[in-house]
Design a protein around this motif. Structure first.
Motif, PDB file in Angstrom:
ATOM      1  N   THR A   1       0.764  -1.443  -0.462  1.00 34.87           N
ATOM      2  CA  THR A   1      -0.276  -0.259  -0.121  1.00 34.87           C
ATOM      3  C   THR A   1       0.911   1.239   0.170  1.00 34.87           C
ATOM      4  OG1 THR A   1      -0.049   0.171   2.253  1.00 34.87           O
ATOM      5  CG2 THR A   1      -1.832  -0.940   1.118  1.00 34.87           C
ATOM      6  N   VAL A   2       0.821   2.324  -0.824  1.00 31.23           N
ATOM      7  CA  VAL A   2       1.181   3.502  -1.070  1.00 31.23           C
ATOM      8  C   VAL A   2       0.503   4.333   0.420  1.00 31.23           C
ATOM      9  CG1 VAL A   2       1.596   5.393  -2.008  1.00 31.23           C
ATOM     10  CG2 VAL A   2       1.563   3.116  -2.947  1.00 31.23           C
ATOM     11  N   LYS A   3       1.051   4.883   1.376  1.00 29.04           N
ATOM     12  CA  LYS A   3       0.402   6.045   2.569  1.00 29.04           C
ATOM     13  C   LYS A   3       0.803   6.910   1.873  1.00 29.04           C
ATOM     14  CE  LYS A   3       1.492   2.674   6.453  1.00 29.04           C
ATOM     15  NZ  LYS A   3       2.051   2.829   7.528  1.00 29.04           N
ATOM     16  N   LYS A   4       0.654   8.093   2.107  1.00 30.96           N
ATOM     17  CA  LYS A   4       0.307   9.665   1.741  1.00 30.96           C
ATOM     18  C   LYS A   4       0.469  10.128   2.071  1.00 30.96           C
ATOM     19  CE  LYS A   4      -3.166   9.154  -2.470  1.00 30.96           C
ATOM     20  NZ  LYS A   4      -3.871   9.455  -3.160  1.00 30.96           N
TER      21      LYS A   4
END
Length: 178
Positions: A175-178
């Protein structure tokens, strides 16, 4: 297969021959390396005629080849057949220094020197183009089970296989965290 140019006329000459694969170095190397097995000689049929300033050769080549399927690793035999037309022109010693637009005939033409034409390179090239990069025993080949290695063409193995590829399985929880 070689022919003498001197006796050719505008009347088509029919030639038929059976040549062993050993006469074609690139094909013999494929056989030697086990990439495919040639099961017999190459059957060559040529129609050759002189046309204006060139010689037109229409060829047909057939043979039987044994391949190993890229999906299930089973060996299978297949017929290999190709037809082609090549124009032979006498080698000109005059260098061309300007850009020239090539016609369709120029794209299938070969130069020759002397009084004979050797078809070996052209036959070899045409046969090589007919050999598949990834041979399949059939279009519907199911391949091997990635878990147990069973040939899925003979039946289901019972392993729990997901429809996803293992190629990107390491990224499934990414997952990519912003």
């Amino acid at each position: 297969m070689k022919i003498k140019v001197e006796g050719l006329s505008d009347t088509p000459l029919q030639l038929t021959a059976r040549e062993p694969v050993s006469e074609f170095p690139a094909l013999a190397k494929l056989d030697e390396n086990g990439e495919c097995r040639f099961l017999g000689p190459l059957h060559l049929d040529f129609t050759i005629a002189r046309e204006f300033d060139h010689i037109r050769a229409h060829g047909h080549v057939e043979t039987k080849v044994r391949f190993t399927c890229s999906r299930c690793l089973a060996e299978y035999d297949a017929g290999l057949s190709t037809e082609f037309t090549i124009f032979y022109s006498k080698t000109s010693r005059v260098p061309v220094e300007e850009e020239v637009a090539l016609s369709e005939e120029d794209l299938v033409s070969v130069s020759y020197e002397g009084d004979t034409i050797d078809f070996t390179n052209e036959v070899e090239g045409q046969v090589l183009m007919e050999i598949p990069l990834k041979p399949f025993c059939s279009e519907g080949c199911k391949g091997l089970c990635s878990t147990c290695g069973m040939d899925l063409n003979t039946g289901e193995c019972g392993c729990a296989r997901s429809g996803s590829s293992f190629t990107f399985s390491a990224l499934k929880d990414f997952t990519v965290k912003k």
